[in-house]
Design an enzyme around this catalytic site. Structure first.
Site, PDB file in Angstrom:
ATOM      1  N   LYS A 126       7.419  -3.281   2.405  1.00 52.80           N
ATOM      2  CA  LYS A 126       6.794  -3.688   3.654  1.00 52.80           C
ATOM      3  C   LYS A 126       5.857  -2.594   4.173  1.00 52.80           C
ATOM      4  O   LYS A 126       5.993  -1.430   3.836  1.00 52.80           O
ATOM      5  CB  LYS A 126       7.862  -4.002   4.697  1.00 52.80           C
ATOM      6  CG  LYS A 126       8.733  -5.203   4.340  1.00 52.80           C
ATOM      7  CD  LYS A 126       9.757  -5.502   5.428  1.00 52.80           C
ATOM      8  CE  LYS A 126      10.569  -6.748   5.071  1.00 52.80           C
ATOM      9  NZ  LYS A 126      11.572  -7.072   6.109  1.00 52.80           N
ATOM     10  N   ASP A 135     -18.081  -1.816  -5.588  1.00 54.42           N
ATOM     11  CA  ASP A 135     -17.885  -0.361  -5.627  1.00 54.42           C
ATOM     12  C   ASP A 135     -16.454  -0.011  -6.005  1.00 54.42           C
ATOM     13  O   ASP A 135     -16.205   0.953  -6.734  1.00 54.42           O
ATOM     14  CB  ASP A 135     -18.212   0.249  -4.266  1.00 54.42           C
ATOM     15  CG  ASP A 135     -19.723   0.288  -4.016  1.00 54.42           C
ATOM     16  OD1 ASP A 135     -20.115   0.358  -2.851  1.00 54.42           O
ATOM     17  OD2 ASP A 135     -20.486   0.235  -5.004  1.00 54.42           O
ATOM     18  N   GLY A 193       2.685  -6.267   7.292  1.00 51.01           N
ATOM     19  CA  GLY A 193       2.410  -6.820   5.972  1.00 51.01           C
ATOM     20  C   GLY A 193       3.545  -6.538   5.018  1.00 51.01           C
ATOM     21  O   GLY A 193       4.493  -5.818   5.332  1.00 51.01           O
ATOM     22  N   TYR A 200       5.811  -4.305  -3.573  1.00 48.44           N
ATOM     23  CA  TYR A 200       6.302  -2.930  -3.466  1.00 48.44           C
ATOM     24  C   TYR A 200       7.255  -2.771  -2.297  1.00 48.44           C
ATOM     25  O   TYR A 200       8.244  -2.062  -2.358  1.00 48.44           O
ATOM     26  CB  TYR A 200       5.081  -2.010  -3.302  1.00 48.44           C
ATOM     27  CG  TYR A 200       5.395  -0.534  -3.169  1.00 48.44           C
ATOM     28  CD1 TYR A 200       5.532   0.061  -1.924  1.00 48.44           C
ATOM     29  CD2 TYR A 200       5.524   0.263  -4.308  1.00 48.44           C
ATOM     30  CE1 TYR A 200       5.796   1.412  -1.804  1.00 48.44           C
ATOM     31  CE2 TYR A 200       5.782   1.614  -4.190  1.00 48.44           C
ATOM     32  CZ  TYR A 200       5.921   2.187  -2.937  1.00 48.44           C
ATOM     33  OH  TYR A 200       6.177   3.533  -2.818  1.00 48.44           O
TER      34      TYR A 200
END
Length: 975
Positions: A684, A778, A678, A682
């Site tokens: 990898k 939540d 992914g 920011y």
């Protein structure tokens, strides 16, 4: 008959047999140099007037010859009035031989050029050679016409001078299809010149936009009538004068005609009534005179324009009454604008037959008599502005008032009595009428609304004292100096009068950067005011993305969107038009020239200096690394202390540990691409395997995304204290060799996106989706309790690979609120229903659902086509309708209209309880909110105070209105 080449001289034989006058000339012609023309072409040609000519006059009859004067290659340069229709006879297999180079106004006729008997390569193509293939003559007619216009106009785009072929090496603003010019768009290019008869040679043209070129002057050529395929004609904001040609009435395919803001005089041509497909007719802001033409038994008229939606005749010198025949029940008009003319008489009753009418403006005229009562009861009517006339009868506004009606402005008339119904709840302005001196003197209808607050202007407060050179402006989004595309917006019939209402103008700014494909916040509106025409006049500036200038392609796109009315403002602004200011491109900004010898000298000097500095820098870096290595061995966290002082050494972690760079490098196989799972704003994320068999997810910051050591320390201390069954736990971190990495537990089942798409092999039924919504609930509750940015889903979804979650207000205010989280949560809920990404194939999920919803369909709200096929055919989806309603309440465009998170939670729990699910199974969080609140030694920065750089955005005309594809600063990536 043979054709011979003798001593470099080519003999051209024009042969026709059996005709007394094969070729007729109305004017002289001459022969010029030929490119290449291949044999075997069959050309059908005929020629109209308007071409340039020279010597060699006289009639050419049977068996006539034209000698070539010492030239090896030749072409007939121009023709005027040639008639070749009779030339159909043949002699020895050759009808006749003709060499053509199209620079005039030609049309296809019946004569045939047959070159089969000629031997190649004696004759080849008309253009410069491009292999041996030849192309029929009519394909080049448009190219030749453009080349002629290029010779006549100044300030054409530079690409027009780099190539002689508009379609081969594309010219900016020119669109071709199979080598035929089909569209010409040169909005705001600063063109200077006239629109000559050569334009008639573009016979395949579908769209012609020359708007906002004040240097285009003179009268319009009647040759425009030859563009039989023309669908769009936009000449707004130019300097054309004279009469509007009657020949425009022959453009039967025309649907959009904008000639506004020129200097046209004379009458409106009755022939425009032939334009049966026309939906937009704008002749405003000219000097047109006479009455409005209507049809007779022998002539057409404007009443025949049954498909027209816009009649814009305002700001001319039209006179006479408004003909009753002009309107009928089968018309679809929505905007009728006659203000600023010399119209007299009454408002015809037939106007009340037009059931589609939304806006009527007939101000500053001499209208009198009663107003048709049916006018105010039309089902779509929104605005009636009739100020500054002489209406002098009783105004009757009974109880039959249209539900859409918002404004009736009758200022400065002679109305003395009025009958009002109880259903009138909209704005009625009667100031300046006799009725305001008696019965209604103290009512709101007769009170002038005072503008107490300062009119809205886009704020530049965030830019501080930054200033720009006189020819540049401050971009309100980035506070950089740039060259905006600007001009004046005129709103002809706004539904509001309060110019200090920031919300209204914010909605205009937002709609412009959304619909015009600009960076959020890059629209500036300055100094709105009501001008003498009672239009809102406001200065508009649109700023480029990632640079100081727009390129020509972008200017052409923006100009067309505003002139062709592709851009639609919020409905309360009403009809508008835009006049662009000249735009100066980079190649038009001069600069000081430097001699080549000076440049060489400077380059050599700089090179020597750079080498010296590099050497010194390398030595300093080497020494620094040695010192840092020595410190790191004895005090590995010393660099985390502020101002060189120790702040307590290693971070105080709960259940997380420190990893060395080498350890993580080894377990990810040197951060190989195969281990990449992914990425985000920011950096990898890699899959790693420790020697003990534990799988990890390692989030590695990009070098330009790393934060300060102290902030990183604070962050991992916070993360290590957060433990929740639905949150991935922090295993550890790495802070070494300039690297910042976070190590998390690895989740083998993949992401929600993969489950919804079926890629993970997990298929989610409706109950599982409701449980996932509960999990998301939540997360939001935990975030609100902790008062930290660890779980701010808005920041998470701002990364470039997760677009579409941010609420619209964020891009204007740069502030995130609880309502921002509610919006993001609503988008997630819609993903659970549709299994679609927020933005997929250019379509935004929120808008698609909103457009498709049909609440009369109680089973699936009309969303069947959008629903995930996995649940589409499942009967009795408990709570589905309430779930969709809740999601749409979360994604309201205005934050004030959204539910609070506590309300969302309560509604969601009710849905879940009705489905037989417990709502407390996932709500126990072991993270300590008191620990977060008590850590006051270092307070983390608010993660959204940084400017928002924009990522690359597509210019496609199919791009969706809202993309959300704007990355936050790397320093604010959620951890």
């Amino acid at each position: 008959m043979p054709v011979a080449v003798l001593s470099g001289m080519l003999l051209c034989c024009l042969l026709c047999h059996g005709s007394s006058r094969c070729i007729e000339f109305d004017s002289p012609w001459f022969i010029m140099s030929l490119g290449h023309l291949r044999v075997g072409d069959f050309l059908e040609t005929g020629f109209g007037d308007g071409a340039r000519h020279d010597h060699f006059g006289g009639d050419v009859g049977q068996n006539a010859f034209c000698p070539v004067l010492g030239m090896a290659r030749m072409v007939v340069k121009s023709f005027a009035g040639m008639n070749l229709d009779k030339c159909a006879q043949s002699l020895d297999g050759i009808s006749f031989i003709l060499f053509l180079f199209q620079t005039g106004n030609f049309s296809i006729s019946a004569a045939v050029v047959h070159l089969d008997l000629l031997e190649p390569p004696l004759f080849t193509d008309l253009r410069p050679s491009q292999g041996n293939e030849a192309t029929p003559f009519h394909l080049y007619a448009g190219s030749a016409a453009l080349r002629s216009l290029n010779d006549q106009w100044r300030n054409t785009p530079p690409s027009w001078k780099k190539s002689s072929d508009p379609c081969g090496a594309p010219w900016e603003g020119v669109t071709c299809n199979s080598s035929r010019v089909t569209a010409l768009g040169l909005s705001t290019m600063g063109l200077v010149g006239k629109l000559s008869g050569d334009i008639g040679g573009l016979t395949e043209l579908r769209s012609l936009d020359l708007s906002f070129n004040k240097g285009l002057t003179g009268s319009l050529s009647s040759s425009l009538g030859d563009l039989q395929k023309l669908n769009i004609l936009i000449l707004a904001g130019c300097g054309f004068s004279g009469n509007i040609p009657n020949e425009l009435g022959s453009l039967t395919e025309l649907s959009f005609l904008a000639l506004n803001s020129n200097n046209f005089t004379g009458k409106i041509p009755a022939s425009l009534g032939n334009l049966s497909k026309l939906y937009w007719l704008d002749l405003a802001d000219n000097q047109l005179t006479g009455s409005l033409p209507i049809s007779t038994s022998t002539t057409p008229g404007l009443d025949l324009l049954k498909k027209a939606k816009h009649f814009h005749f305002n700001k001319n010198q039209l006179s006479g009454p408004i003909p009753a025949k002009l309107f009928s029940s089968d018309m679809v008009l929505i905007h009728v604008l006659f203000d600023g003319n010399r119209i007299r008489g009454t408002i015809p009753d037939t106007l009340g037959l037009v059931q589609t009418l939304e806006v009527l403006i007939v101000e500053y005229g001499s209208l009198q008599g009663p107003l048709p009562q049916t006018l105010f009861s039309l089902p779509q009517i929104q605005e009636v502005k009739l100020r500054n006339n002489a209406f002098n009868d009783t105004l009757i506004m009974g109880n039959s008032i249209g539900q859409q009606l918002q404004l009736v402005d009758l200022q400065n008339n002679q109305i003395s009595t009025i009958t009002l119904g109880s259903k009138l709840t909209n704005t009625l302005i009667l100031i300046g009428n006799p009725v305001c001196t008696s019965a209604l003197a103290n009512t709101e209808y007769c009170q002038l609304e005072q503008q107490t607050a300062k009119p809205y202007s886009t704020s530049l407060a965030n830019c501080g004292t930054t200033s720009c050179s006189p020819d540049q402006k401050l971009n309100p989004q980035s506070c950089d100096c740039a060259y905006p595309y600007g001009g004046t917006l005129y709103f002809r019939g706004p539904l509001f009068r309060e110019l200090s209402n920031a919300n209204i103008f914010h909605s205009l700014e937002m709609s412009m950067w959304m619909k015009l494909g600009l960076t959020p916040g890059s629209v500036s509106l300055q100094n709105p005011f009501f001008n003498l025409d009672d239009y809102i006049q406001v200065q508009l500036e649109l700023f480029p993305t990632g640079g100081k200038y727009f390129n020509r392609t972008e200017i052409l796109r923006l100009g067309f969107a505003l002139s062709n009315q592709t851009y639609k403002p919020p409905s309360e602004f009403g009809p508008y038009y835009f006049i662009a200011a000249p735009y100066f491109f980079p190649d038009e900004h001069g600069g000081t020239s430097i001699s080549s010898s000076a440049i060489i000298g400077i380059a050599i000097g700089c090179g020597v200096l750079v080498l010296v500095l590099v050497g010194l820098g390398a030595y300093a870096v080497r020494q620094k690394k040695r010192a840092e290595k020595a410190i790191g061995l004895s005090k590995p966290f010393a660099s985390w202390a502020p101002s060189g002082k120790d702040s307590g050494g290693a971070p105080q972690l709960k259940g997380a540990r420190w990893f060395s760079y080498d350890e993580l490098k080894k377990c990810t196989n040197n951060f190989s691409q195969n281990n990449e799972i992914g990425y985000g704003g920011y950096g990898k994320v890699y899959k790693g395997l420790l020697s003990g068999g534990q799988l990890l997810a390692i989030k590695r910051a990009q070098r330009d995304s790393t934060q300060g050591g102290l902030e990183f320390k604070t962050e991992i201390e916070l993360l290590s204290r957060v433990h929740h069954k639905n949150l991935v736990g922090l295993v550890g971190f790495c802070f070494e060799q300039g690297e910042q990495m976070l190590v998390y537990e690895f989740m083998s089942n993949g992401t929600l996106k993969e489950s919804l798409s079926g890629k993970s092999g997990i298929h989610l039924d409706w109950k599982r989706r409701l449980r996932i919504a509960l999990v998301q609930k939540d997360m939001f509750q935990l975030k609100l309790k902790a008062h930290c940015y660890c779980f701010n889903i808005n920041a998470l979804t701002a990364s470039s690979n997760l677009q579409g979650y941010l609420d619209p207000e964020y891009y204007m205010t740069q502030q995130l609120t609880e309502k921002s989280d509610v919006y993001s949560f609503g988008v997630v809920m819609l993903e659970l229903v549709t299994a679609r990404q927020p933005i997929e194939k250019g379509k935004y999920i929120v808008r698609e659902v909103r457009l498709a919803m049909n609440k009369s369909n109680e089973e699936d709200y009309g969303l069947r086509e959008l629903m995930d096929p996995t649940i589409r055919d499942v009967s009795n989806l408990t709570g589905f309708v309430r779930f969709v309603d809740l999601a749409m309440q979360c994604v309201e465009e205005s934050a004030a209209d959204r539910l609070t998170m506590s309300e969302v939670v309560k509604t969601l729990e009710t849905i879940l309880q009705n489905d037989g699910l417990t709502t407390n199974s996932t709500s126990s969080a072991s993270s300590s909110a008191t620990e977060f609140g008590s850590m006051k030694s270092v307070r983390p920065r608010h993660p959204y105070n940084d400017a928002l750089p924009k990522k690359d955005v597509c210019d496609s005309a199919d791009a969706f209105e809202y993309s959300g594809g704007y990355t936050v600063s790397a320093n604010v990536e959620p951890k």
